[in-house]
Design a protein around this motif. Structure first.
Motif, PDB file in Angstrom:
ATOM      1  N   LEU A 113       0.828  -1.214   0.000  1.00 53.41           N
ATOM      2  CA  LEU A 113       0.000   0.000   0.000  1.00 53.41           C
ATOM      3  C   LEU A 113       0.859   1.260   0.000  1.00 53.41           C
ATOM      4  CD1 LEU A 113      -2.843  -1.062   2.455  1.00 53.41           C
ATOM      5  CD2 LEU A 113      -2.917  -0.945  -0.033  1.00 53.41           C
ATOM      6  N   ASP A 114       1.994   1.222   0.720  1.00 52.92           N
ATOM      7  CA  ASP A 114       2.912   2.368   0.672  1.00 52.92           C
ATOM      8  C   ASP A 114       3.283   2.666  -0.780  1.00 52.92           C
ATOM      9  OD1 ASP A 114       4.864   1.779   3.719  1.00 52.92           O
ATOM     10  OD2 ASP A 114       3.002   2.877   3.360  1.00 52.92           O
ATOM     11  N   TYR A 115       3.534   1.594  -1.535  1.00 50.59           N
ATOM     12  CA  TYR A 115       3.940   1.757  -2.930  1.00 50.59           C
ATOM     13  C   TYR A 115       2.762   2.210  -3.792  1.00 50.59           C
ATOM     14  CZ  TYR A 115       5.592   0.538  -7.591  1.00 50.59           C
ATOM     15  OH  TYR A 115       5.924   0.570  -8.903  1.00 50.59           O
ATOM     16  N   MET A 116       1.595   1.574  -3.594  1.00 47.40           N
ATOM     17  CA  MET A 116       0.413   1.896  -4.403  1.00 47.40           C
ATOM     18  C   MET A 116       0.028   3.361  -4.284  1.00 47.40           C
ATOM     19  SD  MET A 116      -2.634  -0.876  -4.093  1.00 47.40           S
ATOM     20  CE  MET A 116      -2.749  -2.306  -5.143  1.00 47.40           C
ATOM     21  N   PHE A 117       0.047   3.870  -3.060  1.00 41.72           N
ATOM     22  CA  PHE A 117      -0.463   5.213  -2.809  1.00 41.72           C
ATOM     23  C   PHE A 117       0.657   6.211  -2.552  1.00 41.72           C
ATOM     24  CE2 PHE A 117      -4.999   4.580  -2.702  1.00 41.72           C
ATOM     25  CZ  PHE A 117      -5.140   3.231  -2.449  1.00 41.72           C
ATOM     26  N   ASN A 118       1.889   5.767  -2.691  1.00 37.02           N
ATOM     27  CA  ASN A 118       3.031   6.654  -2.449  1.00 37.02           C
ATOM     28  C   ASN A 118       2.875   7.339  -1.095  1.00 37.02           C
ATOM     29  OD1 ASN A 118       5.433   7.936  -2.934  1.00 37.02           O
ATOM     30  ND2 ASN A 118       4.475   9.682  -3.963  1.00 37.02           N
ATOM     31  N   ALA A 119       2.637   6.528  -0.079  1.00 38.62           N
ATOM     32  CA  ALA A 119       2.352   7.068   1.251  1.00 38.62           C
ATOM     33  C   ALA A 119       3.250   6.389   2.273  1.00 38.62           C
ATOM     34  CB  ALA A 119       0.890   6.847   1.617  1.00 38.62           C
ATOM     35  N   SER A 120       3.208   6.922   3.478  1.00 36.11           N
ATOM     36  CA  SER A 120       3.933   6.339   4.598  1.00 36.11           C
ATOM     37  C   SER A 120       2.890   5.997   5.659  1.00 36.11           C
ATOM     38  CB  SER A 120       4.958   7.348   5.121  1.00 36.11           C
ATOM     39  OG  SER A 120       5.726   6.760   6.127  1.00 36.11           O
ATOM     40  N   ILE A 121       2.556   4.712   5.762  1.00 37.87           N
ATOM     41  CA  ILE A 121       1.354   4.302   6.479  1.00 37.87           C
ATOM     42  C   ILE A 121       1.689   3.667   7.816  1.00 37.87           C
ATOM     43  CG2 ILE A 121      -0.745   2.913   6.349  1.00 37.87           C
ATOM     44  CD1 ILE A 121      -0.419   3.001   3.298  1.00 37.87           C
ATOM     45  N   LEU A 122       0.949   4.101   8.818  1.00 34.49           N
ATOM     46  CA  LEU A 122       1.096   3.602  10.181  1.00 34.49           C
ATOM     47  C   LEU A 122       0.146   2.425  10.397  1.00 34.49           C
ATOM     48  CD1 LEU A 122       2.470   4.649  12.903  1.00 34.49           C
ATOM     49  CD2 LEU A 122       0.242   5.627  13.405  1.00 34.49           C
ATOM     50  N   TRP A 123       0.595   1.451  11.188  1.00 35.37           N
ATOM     51  CA  TRP A 123      -0.314   0.384  11.590  1.00 35.37           C
ATOM     52  C   TRP A 123      -0.024  -0.007  13.030  1.00 35.37           C
ATOM     53  CZ3 TRP A 123       1.296  -5.126  11.546  1.00 35.37           C
ATOM     54  CH2 TRP A 123       2.663  -5.278  11.273  1.00 35.37           C
ATOM     55  N   ALA A 124      -0.763  -0.978  13.548  1.00 35.18           N
ATOM     56  CA  ALA A 124      -0.769  -1.207  14.991  1.00 35.18           C
ATOM     57  C   ALA A 124       0.618  -1.497  15.546  1.00 35.18           C
ATOM     58  CB  ALA A 124      -1.715  -2.346  15.336  1.00 35.18           C
ATOM     59  N   GLU A 125       1.397  -2.292  14.842  1.00 32.11           N
ATOM     60  CA  GLU A 125       2.677  -2.704  15.409  1.00 32.11           C
ATOM     61  C   GLU A 125       3.645  -1.535  15.529  1.00 32.11           C
ATOM     62  OE1 GLU A 125       5.842  -5.739  13.739  1.00 32.11           O
ATOM     63  OE2 GLU A 125       4.153  -6.770  14.690  1.00 32.11           O
ATOM     64  N   GLU A 126       3.472  -0.534  14.676  1.00 33.65           N
ATOM     65  CA  GLU A 126       4.400   0.600  14.690  1.00 33.65           C
ATOM     66  C   GLU A 126       3.957   1.707  15.622  1.00 33.65           C
ATOM     67  OE1 GLU A 126       4.656   1.956  10.726  1.00 33.65           O
ATOM     68  OE2 GLU A 126       6.134   0.457  10.116  1.00 33.65           O
ATOM     69  N   GLU A 127       2.716   1.660  16.070  1.00 34.64           N
ATOM     70  CA  GLU A 127       2.159   2.820  16.761  1.00 34.64           C
ATOM     71  C   GLU A 127       2.959   3.175  18.002  1.00 34.64           C
ATOM     72  OE1 GLU A 127      -1.308   2.292  18.952  1.00 34.64           O
ATOM     73  OE2 GLU A 127      -2.138   4.263  18.504  1.00 34.64           O
ATOM     74  N   ASP A 128       3.444   2.156  18.709  1.00 36.35           N
ATOM     75  CA  ASP A 128       4.144   2.420  19.955  1.00 36.35           C
ATOM     76  C   ASP A 128       5.430   3.207  19.750  1.00 36.35           C
ATOM     77  OD1 ASP A 128       3.269  -0.825  21.358  1.00 36.35           O
ATOM     78  OD2 ASP A 128       2.143   1.028  21.076  1.00 36.35           O
TER      79      ASP A 128
END
Lengths: 172, 185
Positions: A113-128
């Motif tokens: 998804l980072d690649y598809m949308f050229n974004a930097s995406i947060l998810w649960a494991e990284e939130e901390d």
């Protein structure tokens, strides 16, 4: 931030994959309906008078499963081995579709998804880690609730997810 | 029985959303039918709404098929709710957590914790950034409190019963502001 142009080859590939399934499931539906019609009279009679007749029940179950699988194919353009869900990113009017069964797990999903949308995406494991990423990946489950991706095991996620949304981090 | 008496519109929504569970439901149909073969008849008042749904989906379906479909939907309706809750909670121990004012929820595994304090720590990590002073759940001076929905669908204050009883009955968690929580009770 994070607005990106999608890859045209991916779009074409996605379109090509979905069309044949539509045609196929349309044909399958007719056949399944006929089969079910034949079973229904006998099964109804059996259930009214015999109650727990396992043999007849199994027959009905088989027909029902065929119908259910057909419904899944028709509704979601999915067949055995693929599971496409819609993905939208806040602020981006064009949505995408992604085959979750082609992925190995959460890391694969985030990278794709980072690649598809050229974004930097947060998810649960990284939130901390107090990430500075501006978007968070969320999913709508079968009850219609929006949840953050990554809290549950991947297999459980696959059984719950209905669609994905990349939300702005400060809105969630 | 709550599960067997869903409102008409809700049934449509639930049915549509929970198609993936149909295979799981099939395993529940047999015991239900064996233990209560006459269960269909007390539900006869619901025939009309279900029949209407069936006819709406296609005129091709004849009366015999419609009748069969009606019965299936009755079982599916109650089976779905039962399987959806019991199956997932027993198997995984995961429950949903929402915080008032936030759109996105989280999930926690209550079986991973041995006490209220470790659960409070995890919720602090998940939701603590939403408040300048943190959640400080189960502390007297906190502005937040944790409530849970039990197996009967009632919302209760978390922390009142021993931890082992809590994990047996919790189905959903909600972080609410303390003053708001007073009103519903």
């Amino acid at each position: 931030m994070g607005r990106g142009r999608s890859s045209s080859s991916s779009s074409i590939e996605s379109s090509c994959k979905s069309n044949p399934f539509g045609v196929s499931s349309s044909n399958t539906r007719n056949l399944s309906t006929d089969l079910r019609l034949g079973l229904s009279f006998g099964s109804s009679s059996g259930q009214y008078y015999n109650g727990g007749d396992n043999h007849e029940y199994d027959g009905v179950g088989a027909a029902e499963e065929m119908m259910i699988m057909e419904e899944e194919e028709q509704n979601e353009c999915n067949s055995v081995g693929s599971f496409y869900v819609k993905v939208n990113m806040e602020g981006v009017p064009i949505g995408r579709k992604i085959d979750l069964l082609s992925l190995n797990g959460y890391h694969d999903l985030i990278t794709t998804l980072d690649y598809m949308f050229n974004a930097s995406i947060l998810w649960a494991e990284e939130e901390d880690m107090c990430s500075e990423k501006s978007h968070v990946l969320t999913y709508a489950d079968k009850e219609g609730d929006w949840m953050m991706v990554g809290d549950v095991p991947w297999e459980m996620f696959l059984s719950s997810v209905r669609r994905l949304k990349i939300s702005r981090a400060y809105h969630y | 029985m709550y599960c067997s008496d869903p409102p008409h519109p809700l049934h449509l929504v639930a049915s549509d959303k929970q198609q993936k569970d149909h295979k799981l439901i099939l395993s529940w149909k047999k015991p239900t039918m064996d233990s209560d073969p006459l269960g269909v008849f007390p539900n006869s008042p619901k025939y009309h709404p279900y029949y209407s749904q069936t006819t709406e989906f296609g005129g091709v379906i004849d009366l015999g098929l419609s009748l069969r479909t009606i019965q299936h939907e009755i079982y599916h309706s109650s089976g779905q709710r039962y399987c959806s809750n019991e199956g997932y909670r027993r198997k995984w121990g995961y429950v949903k957590v929402t915080m008032d004012g936030l759109v996105v929820g989280r999930k926690v595994c209550v079986l991973d914790h041995g006490s209220y304090s470790t659960l409070a720590h995890q919720l602090e990590d998940m939701f603590g950034m939403q408040s300048v002073s943190g959640l400080r759940l189960f502390q007297m001076e906190s502005e937040f409190c944790l409530v849970y929905r039990d197996e009967e669908g009632l919302w209760r204050n978390a922390g009142d019963v021993p931890w082992n009883e809590f994990i047996e009955s919790v189905e959903r968690l909600r972080i609410t502001r303390r003053n708001d929580a007073v009103l519903p009770f």
